[in-house]
Design an enzyme around this catalytic site. Structure first.
Site, PDB file in Angstrom:
ATOM      1  N   GLU A 190      93.624  35.687  45.020  1.00 11.45           N
ATOM      2  CA  GLU A 190      94.790  35.712  44.345  1.00 11.45           C
ATOM      3  C   GLU A 190      94.695  34.735  43.023  1.00 11.45           C
ATOM      4  O   GLU A 190      95.739  33.876  43.038  1.00 11.45           O
ATOM      5  CB  GLU A 190      96.259  35.807  45.030  1.00 11.45           C
ATOM      6  CG  GLU A 190      96.194  37.132  45.827  1.00 11.45           C
ATOM      7  CD  GLU A 190      97.662  37.488  46.457  1.00 11.45           C
ATOM      8  OE1 GLU A 190      98.128  36.364  46.821  1.00 11.45           O
ATOM      9  OE2 GLU A 190      97.824  38.530  47.086  1.00 11.45           O
ATOM     10  N   GLU A 311      94.069  43.908  50.523  1.00 10.74           N
ATOM     11  CA  GLU A 311      95.206  43.821  51.215  1.00 10.74           C
ATOM     12  C   GLU A 311      96.162  45.179  50.827  1.00 10.74           C
ATOM     13  O   GLU A 311      96.127  45.315  49.636  1.00 10.74           O
ATOM     14  CB  GLU A 311      95.928  42.597  50.910  1.00 10.74           C
ATOM     15  CG  GLU A 311      95.629  41.301  51.349  1.00 10.74           C
ATOM     16  CD  GLU A 311      96.190  40.244  51.285  1.00 10.74           C
ATOM     17  OE1 GLU A 311      97.405  40.480  50.911  1.00 10.74           O
ATOM     18  OE2 GLU A 311      95.836  38.989  51.040  1.00 10.74           O
TER      19      GLU A 311
END
Length: 648
Positions: A190, A311
């Site tokens: 991220e 995820e």
């Protein structure tokens, strides 16, 4: 009196609604092949975000029983790379570069440690598709690495120096007597949302991916490298101008796309502002997110790069969570199956997918420093974490029900179709077994008519039901036997049901449904009132078969329609013929989102496909101005025989 009348009307409405029946077709003898893929790959879907030797397994027995009983595969590990760079010194002859000799020494230590804890082969096999990932202490931020005690701090010089660490660590720490080499590397977790905090840019991070990928594959040619591991994919953000898309994914594909083996991102329902509920990415929004990446990948790179969804699930602002609750587990359970079924529909472009839950998450500290707060996304809890219980012993959280629900599914995918786009269906055949999966994206119970078509007249011997649903947001997993003549089931709101059929004989799969996608030669077109936007589809995959179906997947980002339905629904022409546009789309109405971004899945009469033309042409026209058409994709199904639809 007004309240009583309102209640009566509501009851009548719910009764009428739940009595509505949805036809579900299941063609047992028809293999469904998508881009050459036709099996349920448990290594790809039934996974856990953990490693074999992670310290948060309560014990080895619980680990091994869980993995084998529920047929689960590992995993993703984001601590190995950032943790071990903290015990690597600087090259004395090359400032800012890692000391390769230190990496070699550390690799031997790690291999010896792994070999000291021998595993049964059946357990070790569970991590053969392992993924590792980096964090910002692997990145050249200009600041010293936070080293472990006893190690001298040093600062990574540049992208190439960082890449040297990645490549050599993977080469030296895995293989031989050590842990199996990871199959995947996510370069950094991220990073775009954290770029400002670390004094860098999206452009620089994209270039970093290129450097790491090239060096890692030089020393470890079997490792697949990808990114950028997107956190909050709001592509249409900025009054539907797609500024987010241009600044993030488009930039990354332009800079690093050709050097990536896969693209990775995170998909969460519940990514909401404070106080906003029912905020979903699953459904049409998620379809639009993936379609625009696929479409631009094809336009820019000439191929669709596969995805890793490392995820997915349900996320809520963590600082507001005071303690573990089974109700919060339900939100994840609902999202897990719904999102996974959308990913299962794309087996040809899905490399790996991972529902997000850790083992215990004991490293986590809440922002409000609450002593009772616990990490909510976890597989294990202590008894005392639930009100009314005491004790330090470890138990599974309710999230284990996801694995219990899906524990048996395997086999060859067969043709299924629901009359309602909000009833997700899929089915797999394994010998005498057929697993029929039904998921309800509606928030009310649905009655389903099951139309099983078996040209060989194979008799049903038994039907076992697993039904995962909620009562007052508490998850319940029912398991029971059904009558062998069952033709109708009631699927609870937001629930998932798996029916395991056992037949008298092995199911004979003798016919085929070949599904392919063809992407338009353009994308991201501005919507102006009365203007026809044209999309050309040129591919030898558009040869018409004797039998088939065709769907136009039209992605768009616009302000919400409100009372003006034409604000979303366009006029659509296929090879000059106007076609009907459905007024429903997959999933929720997106009313809690700042704007609409989704895919309309528009059936196209198969006979309109004209393979005498050099290309197929789609024209789209709106009655008002605003937003963009984000992507146009043709989804083509070729049948080896005319398929039964709707029980006809």
């Amino acid at each position: 009196m007004k309240n009583i009348i309102t209640l009566i009307i509501a009851i009548l409405f719910i009764t009428e609604f739940t009595n509505a029946q949805v036809a579900v077709d299941v063609n047992l003898n028809v293999k469904h092949i998508v881009g050459g893929k036709s099996t349920f790959d448990r290594e790809k879907y039934i996974t856990l975000h953990a490693g074999l030797h992670h310290g948060e397994w309560p014990n080895e027995t619980m680990r091994d029983t869980f993995l084998l009983n529920y047929d689960v595969y590992l995993g993703r590990e984001n601590g190995t790379l950032p943790g071990n760079i903290r015990r690597i010194g600087e090259d004395p002859n090359k400032p800012g570069w890692p000391n390769v000799k230190d990496i070699e020494k550390l690799g031997k230590i790690l291999k010896k440690k792994y070999a000291s804890k021998p595993l049964e082969k059946s357990i070790e096999e569970r991590s053969k598709v392992m993924m590792i990932g980096g964090q910002f202490n692997n990145y050249p931020t200009g600041k010293p690495i936070p080293m472990y005690k006893g190690y001298e701090p040093w600062t990574i010089a540049n992208n190439e120096a960082a890449a040297e660490y990645y490549a050599n660590f993977i080469k030296e720490a895995f293989g031989d007597d050590g842990e199996a080499q990871p199959k995947y590397l996510e370069v950094i977790n991220e990073p775009f949302v954290k770029a400002g905090s670390y004094g860098t840019t999206r452009q620089a991070i994209s270039e970093y991916h290129v450097a790491v990928a090239k060096r890692v594959k030089e020393l470890n040619p079997d490792v697949l490298v990808g990114g950028y591991t997107a956190a909050y994919p709001e592509y249409s953000a900025g009054n539907s101008t797609f500024g987010h898309w241009n600044n993030n994914w488009k930039r990354f594909i332009d800079v690093a796309g050709k050097d990536m083996d896969f693209f990775s991102l995170h998909i969460y329902d519940g990514m909401a502002r404070e106080g906003v509920e029912n905020y979903y990415r699953c459904g049409s929004n998620m379809e639009a997110m993936l379609d625009i990446i696929e479409a631009y990948s094809m336009i820019k790179l000439g191929e669709v790069k596969p995805f890793i969804i490392s995820e997915y699930g349900y996320y809520w602002q963590r600082e507001t969570i005071e303690k573990y609750t089974k109700e919060f587990d339900w939100q994840n359970l609902r999202s897990f199956s719904t999102i996974m079924m959308q990913l299962m529909a794309k087996p040809d472009v899905m490399e790996c997918t991972m529902p997000f839950m850790l083992l215990q998450g004991n490293w986590w500290k809440p922002k409000n420093d609450s002593p009772t707060a616990k990490y909510p996304y976890r597989l294990f809890r202590q008894k005392k974490d639930v009100e009314g219980q005491t004790g330090d012993e470890y138990e599974f959280t309710e999230l284990v029900k996801f694995y219990q629900l899906w524990s048996d599914v395997k086999g060859t995918r067969i043709d299924t179709k629901s009359a309602d786009i909000d009833i997700q269906t899929d089915a797999y055949v394994d010998g005498k077994k057929m697993y029929l999966i039904l998921n309800n994206m509606e928030t009310t119970p649905q009655t389903l008519n099951l139309n099983l078509v078996d040209s060989k007249k194979n008799k049903v011997q038994s039907i076992k039901l697993k039904h995962l649903y909620e009562v007052n947001e508490l998850p319940i997993l029912d398991e029971k036997q059904l009558d062998i003549n069952t033709k109708e089931v009631t699927l609870s709101q937001s629930a998932t049901m798996i029916l395991e059929y056992t037949f008298k004989k092995n199911i004979n799969i003798s016919e085929t449904n070949h599904e392919t996608k063809v992407y338009a030669d353009s994308y991201l077109k501005k919507i102006e009132a009365g203007k026809k936007n044209s999309f050309e589809f040129k591919s030898d995959k558009l040869i018409k078969a004797a039998n088939g179906e065709l769907v136009l997947r039209l992605g768009m980002g616009r302000e919400h329609p409100g009372e003006n339905a034409s604000f979303v629904y366009p006029e659509v022409y296929f090879n000059g013929t106007k076609i009907n546009v459905p007024t429903d789309w997959r999933g929720d109405d997106q009313s809690t989102r700042a704007r609409f971004f989704g895919v309309l899945e528009i059936p196209v009469p198969y006979h309109l496909l004209d393979d005498t033309l050099s290309s197929q042409k789609v024209e789209v026209q709106f009655s008002n101005t605003g937003g963009f058409i984000s992507s146009a994709v043709l989804q083509k199904f070729d049948f080896s025989k005319d398929l039964n639809r709707g029980g006809k």
